[in-house]
Design an enzyme around this catalytic site. Structure first.
Site, PDB file in Angstrom:
ATOM      1  N   ASN A 161       1.064  -0.707  -0.125  1.00 39.59           N
ATOM      2  CA  ASN A 161       0.323   0.016   0.059  1.00 39.59           C
ATOM      3  C   ASN A 161       0.529   1.512   0.119  1.00 39.59           C
ATOM      4  O   ASN A 161       0.659   1.984  -0.842  1.00 39.59           O
ATOM      5  CB  ASN A 161      -1.055  -0.248   1.000  1.00 39.59           C
ATOM      6  CG  ASN A 161      -1.805  -0.247   0.480  1.00 39.59           C
ATOM      7  OD1 ASN A 161      -2.969  -0.475   0.442  1.00 39.59           O
ATOM      8  ND2 ASN A 161      -2.800  -2.251   1.501  1.00 39.59           N
ATOM      9  N   ARG A 214      -0.123  -2.200  15.168  1.00 40.34           N
ATOM     10  CA  ARG A 214      -0.483  -1.945  16.402  1.00 40.34           C
ATOM     11  C   ARG A 214      -1.844  -0.769  16.901  1.00 40.34           C
ATOM     12  O   ARG A 214      -1.717  -0.228  15.449  1.00 40.34           O
ATOM     13  CB  ARG A 214       0.858  -1.238  17.062  1.00 40.34           C
ATOM     14  CG  ARG A 214       1.889  -2.289  17.447  1.00 40.34           C
ATOM     15  CD  ARG A 214       3.728  -2.076  17.869  1.00 40.34           C
ATOM     16  NE  ARG A 214       3.975  -3.024  17.497  1.00 40.34           N
ATOM     17  CZ  ARG A 214       4.896  -3.356  18.526  1.00 40.34           C
ATOM     18  NH1 ARG A 214       4.110  -3.197  19.912  1.00 40.34           N
ATOM     19  NH2 ARG A 214       5.417  -4.549  18.766  1.00 40.34           N
ATOM     20  N   VAL A 215      -2.436  -1.065  17.683  1.00 43.46           N
ATOM     21  CA  VAL A 215      -3.486  -0.343  17.906  1.00 43.46           C
ATOM     22  C   VAL A 215      -2.314   1.355  18.575  1.00 43.46           C
ATOM     23  O   VAL A 215      -2.318   0.714  19.457  1.00 43.46           O
ATOM     24  CB  VAL A 215      -4.530  -0.924  19.566  1.00 43.46           C
ATOM     25  CG1 VAL A 215      -5.728   0.173  19.796  1.00 43.46           C
ATOM     26  CG2 VAL A 215      -4.787  -2.503  18.261  1.00 43.46           C
ATOM     27  N   HIS A 258      -7.874  -1.397   5.816  1.00 49.23           N
ATOM     28  CA  HIS A 258      -8.573  -2.760   6.629  1.00 49.23           C
ATOM     29  C   HIS A 258      -9.081  -3.934   5.541  1.00 49.23           C
ATOM     30  O   HIS A 258     -10.007  -3.424   4.621  1.00 49.23           O
ATOM     31  CB  HIS A 258      -9.345  -3.008   7.975  1.00 49.23           C
ATOM     32  CG  HIS A 258      -9.854  -3.983   8.577  1.00 49.23           C
ATOM     33  ND1 HIS A 258      -8.976  -4.617   8.935  1.00 49.23           N
ATOM     34  CD2 HIS A 258     -10.791  -4.565   8.395  1.00 49.23           C
ATOM     35  CE1 HIS A 258      -9.181  -5.668  10.178  1.00 49.23           C
ATOM     36  NE2 HIS A 258     -10.591  -5.907   8.993  1.00 49.23           N
ATOM     37  N   ASP A 306      -9.997   5.865  15.538  1.00 52.29           N
ATOM     38  CA  ASP A 306     -10.893   6.210  16.740  1.00 52.29           C
ATOM     39  C   ASP A 306      -9.418   5.546  18.394  1.00 52.29           C
ATOM     40  O   ASP A 306      -8.884   4.237  17.268  1.00 52.29           O
ATOM     41  CB  ASP A 306     -12.050   6.168  16.988  1.00 52.29           C
ATOM     42  CG  ASP A 306     -12.406   4.715  16.731  1.00 52.29           C
ATOM     43  OD1 ASP A 306     -11.739   3.834  17.068  1.00 52.29           O
ATOM     44  OD2 ASP A 306     -14.085   5.560  16.648  1.00 52.29           O
ATOM     45  N   GLY A 335     -10.429   2.644  19.113  1.00 51.64           N
ATOM     46  CA  GLY A 335     -11.139   1.296  19.094  1.00 51.64           C
ATOM     47  C   GLY A 335     -10.157   0.528  17.881  1.00 51.64           C
ATOM     48  O   GLY A 335      -9.022   0.836  17.655  1.00 51.64           O
ATOM     49  N   VAL A 336     -10.430  -0.851  18.018  1.00 47.07           N
ATOM     50  CA  VAL A 336      -9.661  -1.903  16.945  1.00 47.07           C
ATOM     51  C   VAL A 336     -10.462  -1.195  15.677  1.00 47.07           C
ATOM     52  O   VAL A 336     -12.022  -1.671  15.582  1.00 47.07           O
ATOM     53  CB  VAL A 336      -9.834  -2.961  17.126  1.00 47.07           C
ATOM     54  CG1 VAL A 336      -9.325  -4.262  15.885  1.00 47.07           C
ATOM     55  CG2 VAL A 336      -8.432  -3.061  18.872  1.00 47.07           C
TER      56      VAL A 336
HETATM   57  C1  GRF Z   1      -3.308  -4.522   4.567  1.00 48.07           C
HETATM   58  O1  GRF Z   1      -4.168  -5.780   3.569  1.00 48.07           O
HETATM   59  C2  GRF Z   1      -3.623  -3.962   4.536  1.00 48.07           C
HETATM   60  O2  GRF Z   1      -5.595  -4.050   4.401  1.00 48.07           O
HETATM   61  C3  GRF Z   1      -3.998  -4.206   6.403  1.00 48.07           C
HETATM   62  O3  GRF Z   1      -2.083  -5.096   6.447  1.00 48.07           O
HETATM   63  C4  GRF Z   1      -2.462  -5.614   4.474  1.00 48.07           C
HETATM   64  C5  GRF Z   1      -1.018  -4.253   4.926  1.00 48.07           C
HETATM   65  O4  GRF Z   1      -0.196  -4.842   3.316  1.00 48.07           O
HETATM   66  N1  GRF Z   1      -4.308  -2.980   7.223  1.00 48.07           N
HETATM   67  P1  GRF Z   1       0.787  -4.202   3.064  1.00 48.07           P
HETATM   68  O5  GRF Z   1       2.136  -3.733   4.161  1.00 48.07           O
HETATM   69  O6  GRF Z   1       0.312  -2.663   2.524  1.00 48.07           O
HETATM   70  O7  GRF Z   1       1.372  -5.285   1.467  1.00 48.07           O
END
Ligand code: GRF
Length: 212
Positions: free
Chosen positions: A19, A98-99, A116, A148, A150-151
């Site tokens: 990402n 981590r949260v 997510h 926020d 929460g998770v």
């Molecule tokens: C993704 O699937 C994202 O939704 C989740 O963790 C993963 C991270 O993937 N929170 P990358 O490290 O960006 O390839």
């Protein structure tokens, strides 16, 4: 959030960093008015650090401290200080495992986003794609949301669906979700950078589109 300049992003991750790469490419191609100011990881050999270095971005490992699922107080201070010294406008969580709590959230109010791999509020937490398979849903997807305390519980900015196929394994489903994530996350960050996203309580509204 836009002030007519490039939005400065602080990207936090723990894993492979696909990402972050998608965001870096969108910034470099000037598809979105943003730039990655710093990449921070809580895992010393995380792929995200290598990908960032390969692209000439500032990338650092910052130790997370003594807890497994959150930053300890010293670590939290160090992360906030580093993001502030890099003059970050928006904190972008990209696989950060981590949260975030108290002082971190207060340092960047309304300025932390996460992606997510499910259609929240379904399947928060770990291995959301596996939760979807185990549950037998026919459609899952990904969600970008404000963070926020929460998770995976903050206001939802954008969601896209991904069909679950009969022969999916956790790995194939996660990979198809990630293809969508890599398109959606830069779009959302671009819209934030252009000041096209506003909030009314938990409702996030997009200006000039049919979203929200
Ligand atoms: C993704 O699937 C994202 O939704 C989740 O963790 C993963 C991270 O993937 N929170 P990358 O490290 O960006 O390839």
């Amino acid at each position: 959030m836009s002030s007519g300049k490039f939005l400065r992003l602080g990207v936090l991750g723990s894993g492979k960093g696909s990402n972050m790469v998608a965001l870096a490419e969108a910034c470099a191609a000037r598809q979105i008015p943003a730039q990655i100011a710093v990449v921070l990881a809580d895992v010393p050999d995380a792929g995200i650090l290598k990908h960032a270095c390969d692209r000439g971005l500032t990338a650092e490992y910052l130790p997370p401290g003594k807890f497994r699922t959150k930053l300890d107080e010293d670590a939290e201070r160090a992360y906030v200080a580093r993001l502030q010294s890099a003059q970050v406008d928006l904190v972008v969580l990209a696989g950060f495992m981590r949260v975030l709590k108290g002082d971190f959230l207060r340092a960047f109010p309304g300025r932390i986003v996460n992606i997510h791999p499910s259609l929240l509020p379904a399947f928060p937490g770990l291995e959301a794609w596996k939760q979807a398979l185990d549950c037998g849903v026919k459609v899952t997807g990904c969600t970008v949301h404000f963070v926020d305390a929460g998770v995976d519980s903050g206001p939802i900015i954008a969601q896209e669906t991904v069909p679950v196929l009969a022969d999916d394994t956790p790995a194939t489903l996660h990979e198809r979700i990630q293809v969508v994530e890599r398109r959606l996350y830069p779009q959302v960050v671009g819209a934030l950078a252009e000041g096209r996203i506003s909030t009314r309580g938990r409702m996030v509204v997009w200006a000039g589109t049919s979203r929200g």
